[in-house]
Design a protein around this motif. Structure first.
Motif, PDB file in Angstrom:
ATOM      1  N   HIS A   1       0.713  -1.130   0.069  1.00 56.61           N
ATOM      2  CA  HIS A   1       0.191  -0.158   0.189  1.00 56.61           C
ATOM      3  C   HIS A   1       0.839   1.332  -0.214  1.00 56.61           C
ATOM      4  O   HIS A   1       1.867   1.192   0.434  1.00 56.61           O
ATOM      5  N   PRO A   2       0.241   2.392  -0.659  1.00 58.87           N
ATOM      6  CA  PRO A   2      -1.015   2.519  -1.148  1.00 58.87           C
ATOM      7  C   PRO A   2      -1.209   1.500  -2.410  1.00 58.87           C
ATOM      8  O   PRO A   2      -0.181   1.496  -3.208  1.00 58.87           O
ATOM      9  N   ILE A   3      -2.312   1.366  -2.868  1.00 54.03           N
ATOM     10  CA  ILE A   3      -2.672   0.427  -4.136  1.00 54.03           C
ATOM     11  C   ILE A   3      -3.833   1.237  -4.813  1.00 54.03           C
ATOM     12  O   ILE A   3      -4.717   1.437  -4.259  1.00 54.03           O
ATOM     13  N   ALA A   4      -3.468   1.503  -6.183  1.00 57.78           N
ATOM     14  CA  ALA A   4      -4.365   2.088  -6.798  1.00 57.78           C
ATOM     15  C   ALA A   4      -4.967   1.223  -7.890  1.00 57.78           C
ATOM     16  O   ALA A   4      -4.410   0.180  -8.086  1.00 57.78           O
ATOM     17  N   ILE A   5      -6.268   1.187  -8.021  1.00 59.35           N
ATOM     18  CA  ILE A   5      -6.858   0.519  -9.188  1.00 59.35           C
ATOM     19  C   ILE A   5      -7.547   1.163 -10.020  1.00 59.35           C
ATOM     20  O   ILE A   5      -8.405   2.014  -9.908  1.00 59.35           O
ATOM     21  N   ILE A   6      -7.234   0.822 -11.357  1.00 61.25           N
ATOM     22  CA  ILE A   6      -7.936   1.604 -12.564  1.00 61.25           C
ATOM     23  C   ILE A   6      -9.073   0.759 -13.022  1.00 61.25           C
ATOM     24  O   ILE A   6      -8.817  -0.441 -13.295  1.00 61.25           O
TER      25      ILE A   6
ATOM     26  N   GLU B   1     -14.019  -4.562 -20.729  1.00 60.97           N
ATOM     27  CA  GLU B   1     -13.451  -4.170 -19.586  1.00 60.97           C
ATOM     28  C   GLU B   1     -12.079  -4.664 -19.143  1.00 60.97           C
ATOM     29  O   GLU B   1     -11.771  -5.828 -19.538  1.00 60.97           O
ATOM     30  N   PHE B   2     -11.514  -3.635 -18.577  1.00 60.47           N
ATOM     31  CA  PHE B   2      -9.873  -3.873 -18.372  1.00 60.47           C
ATOM     32  C   PHE B   2      -9.801  -3.324 -16.971  1.00 60.47           C
ATOM     33  O   PHE B   2     -10.508  -2.414 -16.484  1.00 60.47           O
ATOM     34  N   ALA B   3      -8.871  -3.959 -16.122  1.00 63.08           N
ATOM     35  CA  ALA B   3      -8.487  -3.497 -14.886  1.00 63.08           C
ATOM     36  C   ALA B   3      -7.197  -3.180 -14.879  1.00 63.08           C
ATOM     37  O   ALA B   3      -6.306  -4.091 -15.368  1.00 63.08           O
ATOM     38  N   VAL B   4      -6.609  -2.368 -13.870  1.00 63.48           N
ATOM     39  CA  VAL B   4      -5.101  -2.145 -13.699  1.00 63.48           C
ATOM     40  C   VAL B   4      -5.046  -2.082 -12.008  1.00 63.48           C
ATOM     41  O   VAL B   4      -5.660  -1.395 -11.446  1.00 63.48           O
ATOM     42  N   ILE B   5      -4.032  -2.688 -11.782  1.00 62.25           N
ATOM     43  CA  ILE B   5      -3.764  -2.752 -10.265  1.00 62.25           C
ATOM     44  C   ILE B   5      -2.168  -2.274 -10.137  1.00 62.25           C
ATOM     45  O   ILE B   5      -1.272  -2.611 -10.913  1.00 62.25           O
ATOM     46  N   LEU B   6      -2.165  -0.948  -9.363  1.00 66.29           N
ATOM     47  CA  LEU B   6      -1.003  -0.228  -9.410  1.00 66.29           C
ATOM     48  C   LEU B   6      -0.229  -0.105  -7.777  1.00 66.29           C
ATOM     49  O   LEU B   6      -0.694   0.481  -7.210  1.00 66.29           O
TER      50      LEU B   6
ATOM     51  N   SER C   1       5.719  -2.991 -13.031  1.00 69.41           N
ATOM     52  CA  SER C   1       5.311  -3.622 -12.053  1.00 69.41           C
ATOM     53  C   SER C   1       3.737  -3.611 -11.843  1.00 69.41           C
ATOM     54  O   SER C   1       3.104  -4.531 -11.082  1.00 69.41           O
ATOM     55  N   ASP C   2       3.009  -2.964 -12.649  1.00 70.31           N
ATOM     56  CA  ASP C   2       1.576  -2.839 -12.931  1.00 70.31           C
ATOM     57  C   ASP C   2       0.971  -3.977 -13.516  1.00 70.31           C
ATOM     58  O   ASP C   2       1.624  -4.741 -14.305  1.00 70.31           O
ATOM     59  N   VAL C   3      -0.065  -4.387 -12.906  1.00 70.43           N
ATOM     60  CA  VAL C   3      -0.825  -5.565 -13.424  1.00 70.43           C
ATOM     61  C   VAL C   3      -1.950  -5.096 -14.216  1.00 70.43           C
ATOM     62  O   VAL C   3      -3.037  -4.518 -13.704  1.00 70.43           O
ATOM     63  N   LEU C   4      -2.067  -5.354 -15.490  1.00 73.29           N
ATOM     64  CA  LEU C   4      -3.145  -4.907 -16.669  1.00 73.29           C
ATOM     65  C   LEU C   4      -3.950  -6.357 -16.963  1.00 73.29           C
ATOM     66  O   LEU C   4      -3.182  -7.315 -17.229  1.00 73.29           O
ATOM     67  N   ALA C   5      -5.271  -6.267 -16.718  1.00 79.77           N
ATOM     68  CA  ALA C   5      -6.103  -7.609 -16.973  1.00 79.77           C
ATOM     69  C   ALA C   5      -7.344  -7.163 -17.707  1.00 79.77           C
ATOM     70  O   ALA C   5      -7.815  -6.056 -17.626  1.00 79.77           O
TER      71      ALA C   5
END
Length: 546
Positions: free
Chosen positions: A421-426, A473-478, A463-467
């Motif tokens: 953390h902090p973890i951002a989600i797009i 729909e797409f989601a990104v974990i930062l 290091s970001d996770v794009l799915a």
């Protein structure tokens, strides 16, 4: 041969026939009453539908009978097998499974025996389907006795015992009325005549034994026209002067013997075929890792060190360290010692690179007593590649090559308890995908999705996770991303979208609605953070529609 028999024995321990070792329990009157299971194989466990630990040490009456009482039939078998050097075979119906088994009992010690079960259910069902007359006929054949007969010098039958009716299916009078060519097929008739003529010719030899007998095999016609393999034991009948006056013969049905010989040959062929059919490399080594025997079907499966020794016929007598790299040989020896100590099969996997190719090898180390090991070596390179491919497919989207929803959700769960953390989600959603699919076709829609994936990917950090988590729909974990840093990344994505649209004027205009939310402390599950990002995305989509 001794060493090969050990290998064959070890290999056949895993064949489907159920086997067990038992100890007889005797009554005070020295009569058998029951037995105790001492050992069994996996097939026996499956047949009994019981685990080894629940059967070993238990009485057969407790395992085989619901009442727990001993079976007099089994008691008679126990007595017979422990008092005879010959194997005892019989058929038995196993009611819990509703299956028939051919049971073979072999004496081990005066008070113990080995038992093997071979499933003969299909054969029994076939036998049951046969007519009543054929069943009776087979019972007669199972109890035939030798036929005694005499002839005169013209080979005409002068006497035949009543047992001819059992063996050949014809009465004594019917048999006596037949000529030789009605009794024997042409090849056997020629053989009988030739042997008799040769023996008559030997009579001219000085000192010839007048009481000699001669034994040979032939085919004999039965009354129904079929042929029966027989042994014929002949001697000459003589008159008071010692001259030959005819033949005395004993004919014995050897159909069972021939069948047994055929089955033995077939069994040996199956055993050989089994060994030949196994594509694996087979080795026998001693407790010091010295190669004692090698069965190599494909030398390309050998490591180059072992292959060089094998081609020079120098592998036997060498150690595992002579045939493999040190690190692999060390791993082998550790498993070898463990197998000898535990008495259990050990599995070793290792890999090496040869001629720019990776090779993955699986070896099973099966102990032979406590002094030798059988190595069964298999190339699992292709299997490993398939496993890697399957793993990739299970976590990636086929169209874009991005991570899929399964991987994304696993990452959310993992990161919930992480210190990143902090973890951002797009949350990102393609605009106008349905319109493009409807107007331009799904192929163009796929290109639209792929273009969006590339734009998103080019804007993110390693290091970001794009799915891709849905159709559009797409989601990104930062990880380690504040709200401010996340918004900067969102702007970078939008800038990349503008660049793409300027460079691809002939393609549909790329439009992506984007929302972002941040978890600062981990107090809220990341799933809820994603929901907030999703809400923000929908607000952005409303702006796009204005």
């Amino acid at each position: 041969m001794k060493s090969k028999s050990k290998i064959y024995r070890l290999l056949f321990e895993n064949l489907p026939d159920a086997s067990a070792c038992c100890q007889i329990i005797f009554n005070e009157g020295d009569t058998s009453s029951d037995c105790i299971f001492l050992e069994m194989n996996t097939a026996f466990e499956k047949m009994m539908d019981l685990k080894r630990e629940k059967v070993i040490g238990q009485k057969a009456s407790a395992v085989l009978s619901k009442t727990g009482e001993s079976d007099p039939f089994w008691n008679r078998i126990y007595d017979k097998v422990t008092s005879s050097e010959e194997p005892v075979c019989f058929e038995s119906y196993y009611e819990p499974q509703g299956r028939w088994y051919d049971v073979s009992l072999y004496k081990i010690e005066p008070d113990s025996f080995a038992v093997a079960f071979h499933d003969i259910t299909e054969r029994k069902q076939e036998e049951k389907a046969r007519s009543q007359s054929e069943d009776i006929y087979r019972q007669i054949l199972d109890n035939v006795s030798d036929v005694i007969w005499t002839t005169n010098m013209d080979m005409e039958t002068t006497y035949v015992s009543p047992s001819v009716e059992v063996m050949l299916g014809e009465s004594a009078s019917e048999h006596m009325s037949k000529s030789l060519d009605q009794k024997f097929p042409p090849s056997s008739l020629e053989k009988v005549i030739l042997i008799v003529q040769e023996e008559i010719e030997k009579e001219k030899e000085p000192g010839i034994d007048k009481k000699r007998t001669f034994l040979f095999e032939a085919e004999h016609y039965r009354a129904d026209g079929s042929t029966l393999p027989v042994n014929m034991h002949l001697t000459f009948l003589r008159d008071n002067m010692g001259n030959i006056s005819g033949l005395l013969g004993v004919t014995r049905d050897i159909s069972k013997l021939k069948k047994a010989e055929k089955e033995l040959r077939e069994s040996e062929m199956r055993s050989k075929a089994l060994i030949e059919a196994i594509p694996d490399l087979l080795f026998r080594v001693n407790r010091d890792g010295v190669f004692l025997e090698a069965i190599v079907k494909d030398e390309t499966m050998l490591h180059e060190k072992a292959r060089s020794l094998y081609r020079q016929n120098k592998l036997l007598g060498k150690t595992i360290f002579d045939a493999l790299p040190v690190e692999i040989a060390t791993k082998f020896m550790a498993s070898l010692k463990k197998a000898l100590v535990s008495g259990k099969v050990q599995l070793v996997e290792f890999s090496y690179k040869e001629k720019c190719s990776d090779h993955c090898i699986e070896a099973r180390l099966a102990p032979i007593g406590d002094v030798e090991i059988v190595l069964i070596v298999r190339d699992i390179t292709i299997k490993k590649r398939h496993e890697i491919e399957l793993q990739y497919i299970s976590y990636h989207d086929e169209l874009t090559g991005l991570y899929n929803r399964r991987y994304y959700e696993n990452e959310l769960e993992r990161l919930n308890s992480s210190r990143e953390h902090p973890i951002a989600i797009i949350s990102a959603d393609l605009d106008n995908l349905k319109k493009i699919n409807d107007s331009l076709g799904h192929n163009e829609g796929d290109h639209y999705i792929q273009a969006a994936a590339e734009v998103l990917k080019s804007s993110l950090r390693e290091s970001d996770v794009l799915a891709r988590i849905g159709g559009d729909e797409f989601a990104v974990i930062l990880p380690h991303t504040t709200l401010e840093a996340g918004r900067e990344l969102v702007e970078r994505i939008r800038h990349q979208i503008e660049i793409y649209n300027r460079q691809n004027t002939s393609s549909p205009t790329l439009s992506i609605s984007i929302g972002i939310a941040v978890s600062t402390s981990g107090k809220q599950p990341l799933e809820k953070i994603f929901n907030k990002a999703d809400d923000a995305m929908y607000e952005d989509k409303k702006q796009h529609r204005k």
